[in-house]
Design an enzyme around this catalytic site. Structure first.
Site, PDB file in Angstrom:
ATOM      1  N   GLU A  92       0.873  -1.110   0.081  1.00 21.86           N
ATOM      2  CA  GLU A  92      -0.512  -0.606  -0.132  1.00 21.86           C
ATOM      3  C   GLU A  92       0.797   0.848   0.249  1.00 21.86           C
ATOM      4  O   GLU A  92       1.712   1.222   0.648  1.00 21.86           O
ATOM      5  CB  GLU A  92      -0.917   0.040   1.089  1.00 21.86           C
ATOM      6  CG  GLU A  92      -1.833  -0.653   1.286  1.00 21.86           C
ATOM      7  CD  GLU A  92      -2.776  -1.055   2.292  1.00 21.86           C
ATOM      8  OE1 GLU A  92      -4.315  -1.648   2.146  1.00 21.86           O
ATOM      9  OE2 GLU A  92      -2.803  -1.195   3.592  1.00 21.86           O
ATOM     10  N   CYS A 105       3.008   8.314   1.444  1.00 18.91           N
ATOM     11  CA  CYS A 105       4.310   7.241   2.471  1.00 18.91           C
ATOM     12  C   CYS A 105       4.029   5.722   1.669  1.00 18.91           C
ATOM     13  O   CYS A 105       3.471   5.429   0.967  1.00 18.91           O
ATOM     14  CB  CYS A 105       2.948   6.480   3.780  1.00 18.91           C
ATOM     15  SG  CYS A 105       3.531   5.905   4.820  1.00 18.91           S
ATOM     16  N   CYS A 112       7.363  -7.695   6.571  1.00 21.88           N
ATOM     17  CA  CYS A 112       7.845  -7.322   7.894  1.00 21.88           C
ATOM     18  C   CYS A 112       8.399  -8.602   8.345  1.00 21.88           C
ATOM     19  O   CYS A 112       7.488  -9.010   8.582  1.00 21.88           O
ATOM     20  CB  CYS A 112       8.162  -6.143   7.838  1.00 21.88           C
ATOM     21  SG  CYS A 112       9.383  -5.246   9.049  1.00 21.88           S
ATOM     22  N   CYS A 116       6.940  -6.483  14.874  1.00 23.78           N
ATOM     23  CA  CYS A 116       7.100  -5.082  15.939  1.00 23.78           C
ATOM     24  C   CYS A 116       5.597  -5.866  16.837  1.00 23.78           C
ATOM     25  O   CYS A 116       4.784  -5.614  15.654  1.00 23.78           O
ATOM     26  CB  CYS A 116       6.993  -3.983  15.703  1.00 23.78           C
ATOM     27  SG  CYS A 116       8.570  -3.776  15.330  1.00 23.78           S
ATOM     28  N   CYS A 119       2.335  -3.690  15.449  1.00 22.80           N
ATOM     29  CA  CYS A 119       1.778  -3.792  13.594  1.00 22.80           C
ATOM     30  C   CYS A 119       1.632  -4.551  13.458  1.00 22.80           C
ATOM     31  O   CYS A 119       1.929  -5.163  13.534  1.00 22.80           O
ATOM     32  CB  CYS A 119       3.769  -3.193  13.580  1.00 22.80           C
ATOM     33  SG  CYS A 119       3.370  -2.926  11.481  1.00 22.80           S
ATOM     34  N   GLY A 176       6.364  -2.570   5.637  1.00 19.16           N
ATOM     35  CA  GLY A 176       8.425  -2.816   5.427  1.00 19.16           C
ATOM     36  C   GLY A 176       9.581  -2.085   6.723  1.00 19.16           C
ATOM     37  O   GLY A 176       9.348  -0.698   6.565  1.00 19.16           O
ATOM     38  N   GLU A 177      10.593  -2.288   6.596  1.00 19.80           N
ATOM     39  CA  GLU A 177      12.105  -1.931   7.216  1.00 19.80           C
ATOM     40  C   GLU A 177      12.702  -1.502   5.825  1.00 19.80           C
ATOM     41  O   GLU A 177      13.487  -2.190   4.926  1.00 19.80           O
ATOM     42  CB  GLU A 177      12.256  -2.965   8.322  1.00 19.80           C
ATOM     43  CG  GLU A 177      13.616  -2.328   8.856  1.00 19.80           C
ATOM     44  CD  GLU A 177      13.467  -1.017   9.243  1.00 19.80           C
ATOM     45  OE1 GLU A 177      12.839  -0.811  10.113  1.00 19.80           O
ATOM     46  OE2 GLU A 177      14.386   0.136   9.156  1.00 19.80           O
ATOM     47  N   SER A 208      12.596   5.541   7.450  1.00 17.82           N
ATOM     48  CA  SER A 208      11.909   5.661   8.988  1.00 17.82           C
ATOM     49  C   SER A 208      12.012   4.364   9.769  1.00 17.82           C
ATOM     50  O   SER A 208      12.348   3.650   8.264  1.00 17.82           O
ATOM     51  CB  SER A 208      10.277   5.764   8.891  1.00 17.82           C
ATOM     52  OG  SER A 208      10.143   5.143   9.976  1.00 17.82           O
ATOM     53  N   LEU A 231      11.217   4.215  18.404  1.00 19.49           N
ATOM     54  CA  LEU A 231      11.751   4.417  19.936  1.00 19.49           C
ATOM     55  C   LEU A 231      10.625   3.297  20.506  1.00 19.49           C
ATOM     56  O   LEU A 231      11.094   2.329  21.414  1.00 19.49           O
ATOM     57  CB  LEU A 231      12.066   5.822  20.511  1.00 19.49           C
ATOM     58  CG  LEU A 231      13.361   5.733  21.585  1.00 19.49           C
ATOM     59  CD1 LEU A 231      14.432   5.544  20.992  1.00 19.49           C
ATOM     60  CD2 LEU A 231      13.279   6.899  21.785  1.00 19.49           C
ATOM     61  N   HIS A 232       9.021   4.546  20.567  1.00 21.11           N
ATOM     62  CA  HIS A 232       8.277   2.985  21.424  1.00 21.11           C
ATOM     63  C   HIS A 232       8.311   3.039  23.212  1.00 21.11           C
ATOM     64  O   HIS A 232       7.837   2.582  23.464  1.00 21.11           O
ATOM     65  CB  HIS A 232       7.945   2.247  20.697  1.00 21.11           C
ATOM     66  CG  HIS A 232       7.310   3.001  19.080  1.00 21.11           C
ATOM     67  ND1 HIS A 232       7.244   3.773  18.548  1.00 21.11           N
ATOM     68  CD2 HIS A 232       7.755   2.041  17.829  1.00 21.11           C
ATOM     69  CE1 HIS A 232       6.829   3.299  17.247  1.00 21.11           C
ATOM     70  NE2 HIS A 232       7.467   2.396  16.989  1.00 21.11           N
ATOM     71  N   ASN A 307      -2.762   2.687  16.103  1.00 24.80           N
ATOM     72  CA  ASN A 307      -4.238   2.282  15.228  1.00 24.80           C
ATOM     73  C   ASN A 307      -4.613   1.033  15.359  1.00 24.80           C
ATOM     74  O   ASN A 307      -3.873   0.901  15.428  1.00 24.80           O
ATOM     75  CB  ASN A 307      -3.699   3.111  14.075  1.00 24.80           C
ATOM     76  CG  ASN A 307      -4.003   4.806  13.947  1.00 24.80           C
ATOM     77  OD1 ASN A 307      -4.641   4.824  14.510  1.00 24.80           O
ATOM     78  ND2 ASN A 307      -2.200   5.153  13.503  1.00 24.80           N
ATOM     79  N   CYS A 350      -1.175   4.754  10.272  1.00 27.18           N
ATOM     80  CA  CYS A 350      -0.089   4.183  10.540  1.00 27.18           C
ATOM     81  C   CYS A 350      -0.016   2.482  11.549  1.00 27.18           C
ATOM     82  O   CYS A 350      -0.773   3.193  11.879  1.00 27.18           O
ATOM     83  CB  CYS A 350       1.140   5.024  11.869  1.00 27.18           C
ATOM     84  SG  CYS A 350       1.118   6.741  11.671  1.00 27.18           S
TER      85      CYS A 350
HETATM   86  N1  SAH Z   1       9.344  -0.025   8.659  1.00 22.43           N
HETATM   87  C1  SAH Z   1       9.799   1.085   9.454  1.00 22.43           C
HETATM   88  C2  SAH Z   1       8.966   2.016   8.713  1.00 22.43           C
HETATM   89  C3  SAH Z   1       7.516   1.680   8.498  1.00 22.43           C
HETATM   90  S1  SAH Z   1       6.181   1.868   9.937  1.00 22.43           S
HETATM   91  C4  SAH Z   1       9.323   1.723  11.416  1.00 22.43           C
HETATM   92  O1  SAH Z   1       9.523   0.523  11.829  1.00 22.43           O
HETATM   93  O2  SAH Z   1       9.728   2.672  11.841  1.00 22.43           O
HETATM   94  C5  SAH Z   1       6.178   3.817  10.109  1.00 22.43           C
HETATM   95  C6  SAH Z   1       5.528   4.102  12.063  1.00 22.43           C
HETATM   96  O3  SAH Z   1       4.024   3.216  11.977  1.00 22.43           O
HETATM   97  C7  SAH Z   1       7.115   3.509  12.781  1.00 22.43           C
HETATM   98  O4  SAH Z   1       6.724   4.317  14.252  1.00 22.43           O
HETATM   99  C8  SAH Z   1       5.538   2.466  13.396  1.00 22.43           C
HETATM  100  O5  SAH Z   1       6.418   1.807  14.239  1.00 22.43           O
HETATM  101  C9  SAH Z   1       4.493   3.226  13.023  1.00 22.43           C
HETATM  102  N2  SAH Z   1       3.508   1.618  13.833  1.00 22.43           N
HETATM  103  C10 SAH Z   1       3.161   0.329  12.954  1.00 22.43           C
HETATM  104  N3  SAH Z   1       2.399  -0.018  14.512  1.00 22.43           N
HETATM  105  C11 SAH Z   1       1.526   0.961  15.142  1.00 22.43           C
HETATM  106  C12 SAH Z   1      -0.144   1.071  15.001  1.00 22.43           C
HETATM  107  N4  SAH Z   1      -1.037   0.182  14.897  1.00 22.43           N
HETATM  108  N5  SAH Z   1      -0.489   2.053  14.636  1.00 22.43           N
HETATM  109  C13 SAH Z   1       0.461   3.839  14.931  1.00 22.43           C
HETATM  110  N6  SAH Z   1       1.549   3.471  14.846  1.00 22.43           N
HETATM  111  C14 SAH Z   1       1.951   2.422  14.302  1.00 22.43           C
HETATM  112 FE1  SF4 Z   2       8.167  -2.720  13.537  1.00 24.69          FE
HETATM  113 FE2  SF4 Z   2       7.860  -1.533  11.300  1.00 24.69          FE
HETATM  114 FE3  SF4 Z   2       8.285  -4.014  10.007  1.00 24.69          FE
HETATM  115 FE4  SF4 Z   2       5.861  -2.867  11.838  1.00 24.69          FE
HETATM  116  S1  SF4 Z   2       6.230  -1.741   8.916  1.00 24.69           S
HETATM  117  S2  SF4 Z   2       7.007  -4.190  12.401  1.00 24.69           S
HETATM  118  S3  SF4 Z   2       6.855  -0.948  12.128  1.00 24.69           S
HETATM  119  S4  SF4 Z   2      10.158  -2.476  11.423  1.00 24.69           S
END
Ligand code: SAH
Ligand code: SF4
Length: 376
Positions: A92, A105, A112, A116, A119, A176-177, A208, A231-232, A307, A350
Site C-alpha cells: 500500500e 508514504c 516485514c 513489532c 504493527c 516494511g523496514e 523511518s 523508539l516506542h 491505531n 500508521c
Molecule cells: N519499519 C519502519 C517504517 C514503517 S512503520 C519503522 O518501524 O519505523 C512506520 C511507523 O508506524 C513506525 O513508527 C511504526 O512503529 C508505526 N506503527 C506501526 N504500527 C502502528 C500502529 N498500529 N499504530 C500506530 N503506529 C504504528
Molecule cells: Fe516493526 Fe516497522 Fe516492520 Fe511494522 S513495519 S513490524 S513497525 S519494523
C-alpha cells in the site's frame, strides 16, 4: 528476452545501460527526465530522443510501475492505493494532503520480518524486498494519478511549495523496514533527490527505521536524508518486548548511531516516533524516563496514538493521557507533536497497512490464529 524496467535505475545506472547500447551518455539524462519529470511511459512520445533510439528502447525496455488494484479516498482526503507486486503480494501507498504540503508514504517490503508487537504489517510476516522499480514506481504513479486529478480539477491539492508537484514530501513509513532493503531503497532515494528526477531536497525525504544500527551508519555514508527512529519505549526491557530488533541493537547503541547520523544529516535533529499504547508505555514515568534517555541527542518527538487493527492486543490511550504524556516531554524542552490520525476510515493510518502478503515465514498462523498468507 525480459525487457529492462527503466524505473529500476538511478541516473548513473541508466547512463551505464544507455552506453552499453552504444549511445552517448546525455541520452540517459533526456530519457530520465521524460520518465520522472514528465511521468512518461511511452518511448514514442519522447520527442527529443532520436527515432532510432526510441525504436531500440521500445524493443528492449519498459517503464512499468506496480498495477493499481484498489484506489480508496478517505473522508479527510487521504488517498490509499493497493498495488499488485506479483506472486500474490500487494503493498500500500498513502497520500496525505495538507494545506502546505502533500506527503506520500511509501512501502519498501511486502510484509516485514521484524514483528513489532503493535504493527499489522509485522503481524503478516514477510515475503520479500521490493525492487527499486516497485519502490520508486509508487512515487512515479502517485505523481501521474494526482497530477491527472489536479488537471481535471477534482482534487483539492495543496497551496504549498511551488514546484508544481502534488507530492512535496516522501516518507518511507509504509509497509516494511526500509533499512532491511538497503540497496533498492538507496537507488530509489537517489532518483527522488536527483534534480533531473524528482528534485526533492534531503530534508523532504524521510526514512523511518525501527533501529538497524549498522544500516543507519551506511545510510549516513551513502545517502543521508532526514531520519525518523521508532523508539516506542524508554528502556531496553520494554523495548525488547515491543520492538524485538532491540534485542540485537539495544538503546545505547541505537542512540549512539543517532548521534553519528547527525554529523551528516540534512536536519539538525532526529525525529523519534513513539506509538502510545494504553497501559503499556504511556505512563508519566515512561515520559520522564524518556527525557533522561534522549538527553544527549538533539531530537523531536512524534507521538502516534495507537491505531487499532483486527486482533491487536493493544488500545489507544484517551486524550487526557496523551496530552499528559506530551506535556511532560514539552516541559522538559523537547519539541513534541502528536500525529493526527489520517485516513483511518480506509485503514490508511500508521500501522494499519496490510496489503496482501504470502507469508514465507508462516508465522502469522500462530500469532493471529489465521493464516493471512493464504488470503489471496
Ligand atoms: N519499519 C519502519 C517504517 C514503517 S512503520 C519503522 O518501524 O519505523 C512506520 C511507523 O508506524 C513506525 O513508527 C511504526 O512503529 C508505526 N506503527 C506501526 N504500527 C502502528 C500502529 N498500529 N499504530 C500506530 N503506529 C504504528
Ligand atoms: Fe516493526 Fe516497522 Fe516492520 Fe511494522 S513495519 S513490524 S513497525 S519494523
Amino acid at each position: 528476452m525480459t525487457p529492462t524496467n527503466l524505473l529500476d535505475f538511478d541516473l548513473p545506472q541508466l547512463t551505464d545501460w544507455i552506453q552499453s547500447l552504444g549511445e552517448r551518455p546525455f541520452r540517459a539524462r533526456q530519457i530520465f527526465r521524460w520518465i520522472h519529470r514528465e511521468g512518461c511511459d511511452d518511448f514514442a512520445a519522447m520527442s527529443d530522443v532520436a527515432k532510432s533510439l526510441r525504436a531500440k528502447l521500445a524493443e528492449q525496455a519498459i517503464i512499468a510501475a506496480p498495477r493499481v488494484l484498489r484506489d480508496s479516498v478517505s473522508r479527510d482526503g487521504t488517498r490509499k492505493w493497493l498495488l499488485d507486486v506479483g506472486g500474490g503480494n500487494a503493498v500500500e501507498t498513502v497520500f496525505i494532503p495538507e494545506r502546505s504540503r502533500g506527503t506520500l508514504c511509501i512501502s519498501t517490503q511486502a510484509g516485514c520480518a521484524l514483528e513489532c508487537a503493535f504493527c499489522s504489517t509485522g503481524k503478516q510476516g514477510f515475503n520479500r524486498n521490493l525492487s527499486t522499480a516497485e519502490i520508486l514506481g509508487q512515487l512515479w504513479l502517485a505523481n501521474r494519478l494526482l497530477g491527472a486529478a489536479k488537471a481535471e480539477g477534482d482534487w483539492d491539492t495543496t497551496e504549498g511549495p511551488d514546484n508544481g508537484r502534488v507530492v512535496t514530501n516522501v516518507v518511507l513509513m509504509g509497509m516494511g523496514e526500509p533499512l532491511a532493503n538497503f540497496e533498492a531503497v538507496v537507488h530509489a532515494l537517489r532518483v527522488m533527490l536527483d534534480d533531473h528526477g524528482y528534485g526533492l531536497s534531503r530534508r523532504r525525504v524521510t526514512v523511518s527505521t525501527s533501529g538497524i544500527v549498522p544500516a543507519i551508519d551506511r545510510l549516513r555514508e551513502h545517502c543521508p536524508v532526514a531520519l525518523a527512529v521508532s523508539l516506542h519505549a524508554p528502556n531496553d526491557a520494554l523495548r525488547d518486548r515491543l520492538v524485538p530488533i532491540n534485542r540485537k541493537y539495544p538503546l545505547r547503541e541505537l542512540l549512539a548511531a543517532c548521534q553519528r547520523y547527525l554529523e551528516r544529516a540534512p536536519r539538525d535533529f532526529i525525529t523519534f516516533e513513539y506509538v502510545l499504547l494504553e497501559g503499556v508505555n504511556d505512563a508519566p514515568e515512561h515520559a520522564r524516563e524518556l527525557v533522561t534517555l534522549v538527553r544527549d541527542v538533539p531530537c523531536k518527538f512524534n507521538l502516534i496514538p495507537f491505531n487499532p487493527f483486527p486482533g491487536a492486543p493493544f488500545a489507544r490511550p484517551d486524550e487526557d493521557r496523551i496530552r499528559r504524556f506530551a506535556s511532560i516531554l514539552m516541559e522538559a524542552g523537547l519539541v513534541t507533536t502528536t500525529r493526527k490520525t489520517r485516513g483511518d476510515d480506509v485503514a490508511a493510518a500508521c500501522g494499519q497497512l496490510a496489503g496482501q502478503v504470502r507469508d514465507r515465514t508462516r508465522r502469522s498462523r500462530q500469532t493471529m490464529g489465521i493464516d493471512q498468507g493464504e488470503m489471496v
